[in-house]
Design a protein around this motif. Structure first.
Motif, PDB file in Angstrom:
ATOM      1  N   LEU A 140      -6.764  -4.337  -7.026  1.00  0.00           N
ATOM      2  CA  LEU A 140      -7.171  -5.367  -6.500  1.00  0.00           C
ATOM      3  C   LEU A 140      -8.356  -5.034  -5.942  1.00  0.00           C
ATOM      4  N   GLN A 141      -8.696  -3.755  -5.516  1.00  0.00           N
ATOM      5  CA  GLN A 141     -10.055  -3.342  -4.790  1.00  0.00           C
ATOM      6  C   GLN A 141     -10.844  -3.156  -5.981  1.00  0.00           C
ATOM      7  N   THR A 142     -10.482  -2.710  -7.273  1.00  0.00           N
ATOM      8  CA  THR A 142     -11.516  -2.576  -8.133  1.00  0.00           C
ATOM      9  C   THR A 142     -11.934  -3.766  -8.715  1.00  0.00           C
ATOM     10  N   LEU A 143     -11.052  -4.876  -8.733  1.00  0.00           N
ATOM     11  CA  LEU A 143     -11.638  -6.049  -9.066  1.00  0.00           C
ATOM     12  C   LEU A 143     -12.383  -6.756  -8.050  1.00  0.00           C
ATOM     13  N   ALA A 144     -12.123  -6.516  -6.855  1.00  0.00           N
ATOM     14  CA  ALA A 144     -13.151  -7.088  -5.741  1.00  0.00           C
ATOM     15  C   ALA A 144     -14.390  -6.427  -5.832  1.00  0.00           C
ATOM     16  N   ALA A 204     -12.146   3.192  -5.754  1.00  0.00           N
ATOM     17  CA  ALA A 204     -10.641   2.583  -5.337  1.00  0.00           C
ATOM     18  C   ALA A 204      -9.813   3.882  -5.018  1.00  0.00           C
ATOM     19  N   PHE A 205      -9.881   4.745  -6.175  1.00  0.00           N
ATOM     20  CA  PHE A 205      -8.826   5.703  -6.033  1.00  0.00           C
ATOM     21  C   PHE A 205      -9.270   6.719  -5.038  1.00  0.00           C
ATOM     22  N   ALA A 206     -10.277   7.002  -4.629  1.00  0.00           N
ATOM     23  CA  ALA A 206     -10.658   7.566  -3.276  1.00  0.00           C
ATOM     24  C   ALA A 206     -10.041   7.126  -1.871  1.00  0.00           C
ATOM     25  N   ASP A 207     -10.084   5.733  -1.943  1.00  0.00           N
ATOM     26  CA  ASP A 207      -9.361   5.193  -0.919  1.00  0.00           C
ATOM     27  C   ASP A 207      -7.988   5.319  -0.961  1.00  0.00           C
ATOM     28  N   ALA A 218      -6.051  -8.078 -26.635  1.00  0.00           N
ATOM     29  CA  ALA A 218      -6.446  -7.391 -25.515  1.00  0.00           C
ATOM     30  C   ALA A 218      -5.528  -5.927 -25.308  1.00  0.00           C
ATOM     31  N   ILE A 219      -4.488  -6.112 -25.676  1.00  0.00           N
ATOM     32  CA  ILE A 219      -3.755  -4.914 -25.879  1.00  0.00           C
ATOM     33  C   ILE A 219      -3.999  -3.769 -26.811  1.00  0.00           C
ATOM     34  N   ASP A 220      -4.450  -4.535 -28.130  1.00  0.00           N
ATOM     35  CA  ASP A 220      -4.790  -3.557 -29.058  1.00  0.00           C
ATOM     36  C   ASP A 220      -6.283  -3.086 -28.821  1.00  0.00           C
ATOM     37  N   ALA A 221      -7.008  -3.545 -28.115  1.00  0.00           N
ATOM     38  CA  ALA A 221      -8.357  -3.266 -27.927  1.00  0.00           C
ATOM     39  C   ALA A 221      -8.635  -1.560 -27.432  1.00  0.00           C
ATOM     40  N   PRO A 222      -9.705  -0.880 -27.831  1.00  0.00           N
ATOM     41  CA  PRO A 222      -9.807   0.504 -27.338  1.00  0.00           C
ATOM     42  C   PRO A 222      -9.479   0.674 -25.935  1.00  0.00           C
ATOM     43  N   ALA A 223      -9.121   1.864 -25.426  1.00  0.00           N
ATOM     44  CA  ALA A 223      -8.805   1.834 -24.218  1.00  0.00           C
ATOM     45  C   ALA A 223      -9.433   3.090 -23.637  1.00  0.00           C
ATOM     46  N   TRP A 224      -9.596   3.389 -22.468  1.00  0.00           N
ATOM     47  CA  TRP A 224     -10.147   4.545 -21.712  1.00  0.00           C
ATOM     48  C   TRP A 224      -9.783   4.667 -20.242  1.00  0.00           C
ATOM     49  N   HIS A 225      -9.871   5.608 -19.586  1.00  0.00           N
ATOM     50  CA  HIS A 225      -9.585   5.880 -18.306  1.00  0.00           C
ATOM     51  C   HIS A 225     -10.490   6.961 -17.530  1.00  0.00           C
ATOM     52  N   THR A 226     -10.485   7.121 -16.431  1.00  0.00           N
ATOM     53  CA  THR A 226     -11.073   8.292 -15.811  1.00  0.00           C
ATOM     54  C   THR A 226     -10.031   9.083 -15.153  1.00  0.00           C
ATOM     55  N   THR A 227     -10.445  10.585 -15.252  1.00  0.00           N
ATOM     56  CA  THR A 227      -9.631  11.467 -14.466  1.00  0.00           C
ATOM     57  C   THR A 227     -10.182  12.088 -13.271  1.00  0.00           C
ATOM     58  N   SER A 228     -11.318  11.392 -12.892  1.00  0.00           N
ATOM     59  CA  SER A 228     -12.197  11.693 -11.660  1.00  0.00           C
ATOM     60  C   SER A 228     -11.414  11.358 -10.557  1.00  0.00           C
ATOM     61  N   LEU A 229     -10.428  11.600 -10.233  1.00  0.00           N
ATOM     62  CA  LEU A 229      -9.351  11.113  -9.099  1.00  0.00           C
ATOM     63  C   LEU A 229      -8.366  12.201  -8.806  1.00  0.00           C
ATOM     64  N   PRO A 230      -7.924  12.303  -7.734  1.00  0.00           N
ATOM     65  CA  PRO A 230      -6.761  13.263  -7.352  1.00  0.00           C
ATOM     66  C   PRO A 230      -5.728  12.898  -8.079  1.00  0.00           C
ATOM     67  N   ALA A 231      -4.980  13.536  -8.646  1.00  0.00           N
ATOM     68  CA  ALA A 231      -3.969  13.124  -9.579  1.00  0.00           C
ATOM     69  C   ALA A 231      -2.516  13.237  -8.713  1.00  0.00           C
ATOM     70  N   SER A 232      -1.742  12.196  -8.899  1.00  0.00           N
ATOM     71  CA  SER A 232      -0.576  11.961  -8.063  1.00  0.00           C
ATOM     72  C   SER A 232       0.210  13.115  -8.097  1.00  0.00           C
ATOM     73  N   PHE A 233       0.434  13.493  -9.166  1.00  0.00           N
ATOM     74  CA  PHE A 233       1.636  14.758  -9.670  1.00  0.00           C
ATOM     75  C   PHE A 233       1.274  16.155  -9.686  1.00  0.00           C
ATOM     76  N   HIS A 234       2.001  16.985  -9.191  1.00  0.00           N
ATOM     77  CA  HIS A 234       2.050  18.429  -9.127  1.00  0.00           C
ATOM     78  C   HIS A 234       1.470  19.002 -10.529  1.00  0.00           C
ATOM     79  N   PHE A 275       0.864  -1.267   0.225  1.00  0.00           N
ATOM     80  CA  PHE A 275      -0.162  -0.150  -0.163  1.00  0.00           C
ATOM     81  C   PHE A 275       0.755   1.167  -0.087  1.00  0.00           C
ATOM     82  N   TRP A 276       2.239   1.122  -0.041  1.00  0.00           N
ATOM     83  CA  TRP A 276       3.035   2.566  -0.373  1.00  0.00           C
ATOM     84  C   TRP A 276       2.952   2.791  -1.751  1.00  0.00           C
ATOM     85  N   GLY A 277       2.441   1.832  -2.508  1.00  0.00           N
ATOM     86  CA  GLY A 277       2.281   2.335  -3.993  1.00  0.00           C
ATOM     87  C   GLY A 277       0.818   2.186  -4.477  1.00  0.00           C
ATOM     88  N   GLN A 278       0.204   2.485  -5.497  1.00  0.00           N
ATOM     89  CA  GLN A 278      -1.070   2.528  -5.821  1.00  0.00           C
ATOM     90  C   GLN A 278      -1.459   1.107  -6.294  1.00  0.00           C
TER      91      GLN A 278
END
Length: 595
Positions: A286-290, A319-322, A510-526, A278-281
Motif C-alpha cells: 500500500l505504501q509503495t502504491l501511494a 517502504a521496506f525501510a519503513d 500479467a503473471i507470465d510477464a518478466p519479473a524482478w525485485h530488489t534485495t536492497s532491504l533488510p531481509a526478514s530471515f536469518h 502492520f504486524w505483517g509486511q
C-alpha cells in the motif's frame, strides 16, 4: 494475440488458483459437491500441508483476506501464532545468541495454521469437517507423487537429518535417500493426526459447529498440544550450530486461537486494496502504491520500462525501510504512514540515481529507529549459508531456498478468499513423530534488541512476510491474489497489480510477464542480510533496459528467464458474474482450475 503459457480461465461456477495442482483440484472438488469458496480453501490448505511439505506445514501459519457474498466488507483471518510465554530477549541472550536461530525448536511460535483453517470453516464454511479433511487424509495415507523440489530440499539437509534430527530422517529418508521426483510418499502419522481430529469432532455429536470446535480443542488442548509440549522440551541442533530446546508449551497452544481482524486498506485508482495489519509486511504494498501515485507520472507505473522499474524499485526501498523501522505487533503510526502527505514526502526522495541507503521516514514527525544489526559489518552479519532456515527468498540464480504456498478461491455466489499458508517447513525443525510434522521457525523475524517495533516479546506476533491481497472496486470484491516469496511477496504482487489494474493486462499475461525485485532491504530471515542497490531480474527483460538501469546505479543481477514470481489470482466481475483465474507457470507446479 499475446502469447501466454496458459489461458486465463473463465467461467461462472467457481475458480481456484494455488501453488500445487492437487490442492487446486481438491478445492474444485469441494466446490463441485456444493461447498463454497471457504470450504474449498480449507480443503486446499490441508492438502498443501501434505503435498508441499517443504513449503508449509500444520506447525506453520496462515493469514487470509476474504469477503463473503452476504457482506463484501473485507476481513482478515489471522492464523499467525505469537511468541510463546517463555520467549524473552533475556532467555536468548542467556544462551549467547544475538539473533533468533533460523531453524530448530527455539525458533518456533505457537502454530496457527490449523486453528485458523478450522475457524474459517466454522464461521464461513458449509461442509462437514470430515469432508474437507478427506483429500488431505487420503494423500497422507495412500500417498502422492512428491514434487522434485521437495526431494531437493531434503537432499540439502540430509546430513542434518541423519546426524541431528533422527525423527525427520525416519520420515523423509526412509530408503536412506531423499525421495526421487514423482516418487510416491506417505505421511501415516499426519494422516492419523487428521483422523483423530475428525474422530474428536464426531464424538461431539451431529452438530457441525460442535464438531469443528471439538477438533479445535483436540488440537489446542488435547493430544496435539500434549505431543508438542513434550517434544519441544528436547534439545536439537539449530542454525546457531548448537542444540537448544524449544519454548512452545501446551499452555501456549491452549491460550491462543486464531482471530478475525479489520484489514488495512488503500484507495488506489478506482480500487481499494486490502491487506493484513502492520504486524505483517502487507502495508508495504500500500505504501509503495501511494508513493508511486504521488510521483504523478504515468511512466512510473510500467514495470517493463527503465523509468517504471527505477521508480518502483526506489519506492519499494523506501517502504521496506519503513517496514523495518515501524512495522510490528505493537502501536504503529499506520494512519500517518498511509497518508497522502507522507506519500508525497517519500516520493520527493526518489531521484534519477539508485539509492543504496536505508531511509526510513518520520511519520507524524516521529524519529525512526533501526536495528543495530543492520549497521554491522556485512561479512559478520551474513555468516555461512544455512539450508535449515526454510528461508523463502531467492538466490542469485533464482532458485528458492524454502518458500511458501498460496491459494485463491472465488465461487458462484461471490465468496472470495486469498490465503498464504507457510511455515512449519520440513527443514524448519525436527518432526514430532506422533504428529507427522515439525514446528515452524517464524520467531526468527523478531529482533533481540530492545526498543524496536519488532522486538521479541512473549505473546506478540513476529512481523511476518505472509501477504495475501484482496482488491475491491466500488465496494465489491473483484480480485484475490498472492504469491510465495518472503520479502519478495509484495514486490511481485506490485508488478502484477500495476500490469493488471493500471495497464489492463489479462491475468495470465500479467503473471507470465518478466519479473524482478530488489534485495536492497533488510531481509526478514536469518541471518538478516541486506544487499544495497541490488536489482534481481529475469533475463527475459530487454537488455537495453537492464543496461540503462545499470547506468542509473542499480546493481543488476540476472536470474533465469522463468525464475521469479509465484503468482496466483482469481477474479469476479460483479456486473456479469464471470469468474476468472490464472496461475504461475514457473516451477511447473502451480495451477488454476475452474468452470
Amino acid at each position: 494475440m499475446t502469447f501466454t503459457t496458459r489461458p486465463t480461465l473463465r467461467g461462472t461456477f467457481g475458480m481456484v488458483s494455488s501453488t500445487h495442482w492437487l490442492a487446486s483440484q481438491s478445492a474444485m472438488g469441494v466446490l463441485e459437491r456444493g461447498g463454497n469458496a471457504f470450504d474449498a480453501a480449507v480443503a486446499a490448505g490441508f492438502v498443501l500441508h501434505v503435498v508441499e511439505p517443504h513449503l508449509n506445514g500444520p506447525g506453520g501459519e496462515v493469514p487470509a483476506v476474504l469477503a463473503t457474498a452476504g457482506d463484501p466488507t473485507p476481513r482478515v483471518l489471522c492464523g499467525q501464532g505469537p511468541a510463546p510465554a517463555g520467549a524473552t530477549v533475556a532467555h536468548f541472550r542467556a544462551l549467547g545468541l544475538d539473533l533468533v536461530p533460523g531453524s530448530g525448536p527455539l525458533a518456533a511460535v505457537v502454530p496457527g495454521a490449523v486453528d485458523a483453517w478450522l475457524l474459517l470453516l466454522r464461521d464461513h464454511g458449509t461442509r462437514s469437517l470430515d469432508e474437507v479433511l478427506a483429500p488431505a487424509i487420503g494423500y497422507a495415507a495412500a500417498g502422492h507423487p512428491l514434487v522434485g523440489a521437495a526431494g531437493q530440499t531434503i537432499d540439502r539437509v540430509r546430513a542434518l537429518f541423519t546426524e541431528h534430527w533422527p525423527t525427520s530422517a525416519h520420515l523423509w529418508l526412509r530408503h536412506g535417500r531423499p525421495p526421487a521426483p514423482g516418487e510416491m510418499v506417505t505421511n501415516p502419522a499426519y494422516a492419523e493426526t487428521l483422523r483423530r481430529l475428525v474422530d474428536a469432532g464426531r464424538a461431539a455429536g451431529a452438530d457441525r459447529t460442535a464438531q469443528i470446535e471439538a477438533a479445535r480443542r483436540a488440537w489446542r488442548e488435547g493430544f496435539v498440544a500434549e505431543a508438542v509440549d513434550s517434544f519441544s522440551r528436547l534439545p536439537f541442533r539449530d542454525s546457531s550450530g548448537r542444540p537448544h530446546a524449544g519454548l512452545v508449551t501446551g499452555d501456549d497452544l491452549a491460550g491462543w486461537s486464531a482471530t478475525w481482524e479489520e484489514p488495512v486498506t488503500l484507495d488506489w485508482r478506482g480500487h481499494t486494496v486490502a491487506k493484513t495489519g502492520f504486524w505483517g509486511q502487507g502495508p508495504v504494498l500500500l505504501q509503495t502504491l501511494a508513493t508511486l501515485d504521488a510521483l504523478d507520472d504515468p511512466a512510473a507505473l510500467d514495470p517493463s520500462t527503465v523509468d517504471g522499474m527505477h521508480a518502483q524499485a526506489e519506492a519499494l526501498k523506501l517502504a521496506f525501510a519503513d517496514r523495518e523501522a515501524w512495522y510490528g505487533d505493537t502501536d504503529v503510526p499506520g494512519g500517518a504512514l498511509l497518508s497522502p502527505g507522507y506519500a508525497r514526502e517519500r516520493a520527493a526522495l526518489i531521484g534519477d540515481r539508485a539509492s543504496t541507503a536505508l531511509r526510513p521516514g518520520r511519520p507524524a514527525g516521529a524519529s525512526p529507529r533501526l536495528p543495530a544489526h543492520l549497521h554491522a559489518d556485512a561479512a559478520r552479519r551474513a555468516g555461512p549459508p544455512d539450508p535449515t532456515t526454510g528461508e523463502p527468498t531467492v538466490r542469485a540464480d533464482g532458485v528458492t531456498r524454502g518458500d511458501t504456498c498460496h491459494v485463491d478461491v472465488v465461487d458462484r455466489w461471490g465468496n472470495i478468499i486469498s490465503a498464504t499458508p507457510s511455515g512449519g517447513w520440513l527443514q524448519s525443525s525436527p518432526v514430532i513423530p506422533e504428529l507427522g510434522f515439525p514446528l515452524g521457525s517464524r520467531l526468527q523475524m523478531c529482533w533481540l534488541e530492545e526498543g524496536l517495533a519488532s522486538t521479541l516479546r512473549p505473546g506478540r506476533r513476529p512481523r511476518t512476510t505472509l501477504s495475501p491481497t484482496l482488491v475491491l472496486r466500488d465496494g465489491e470484491p473483484v480480485l484475490a491474489c498472492g504469491t510465495p516469496g518472503g520479502d519478495q511477496q509484495d514486490q511481485w504482487q506490485l508488478l502484477f497489480l500495476l500490469r493488471h489494474l493500471a495497464g489492463g493486462v489479462e491475468l495470465q499475461e500479467a503473471i507470465d510477464a518478466p519479473a524482478w525485485h530488489t534485495t536492497s532491504l533488510p531481509a526478514s530471515f536469518h541471518p538478516r542480510e541486506i544487499e544495497p542497490g541490488v536489482l534481481v531480474v529475469e533475463d527475459r527483460i530487454d537488455p537495453d533496459v537492464l543496461a540503462a538501469l545499470g547506468a542509473r546505479g542499480h546493481t543488476v543481477r540476472r536470474s533465469g528467464p522463468w525464475s521469479l514470481g509465484r503468482l496466483c489470482a482469481v477474479t469476479r466481475d460483479p456486473r456479469t458474474g464471470v469468474l476468472s483465474a490464472a496461475a504461475n507457470p514457473r516451477g511447473a507446479q502451480g495451477y488454476a482450475t475452474g468452470r
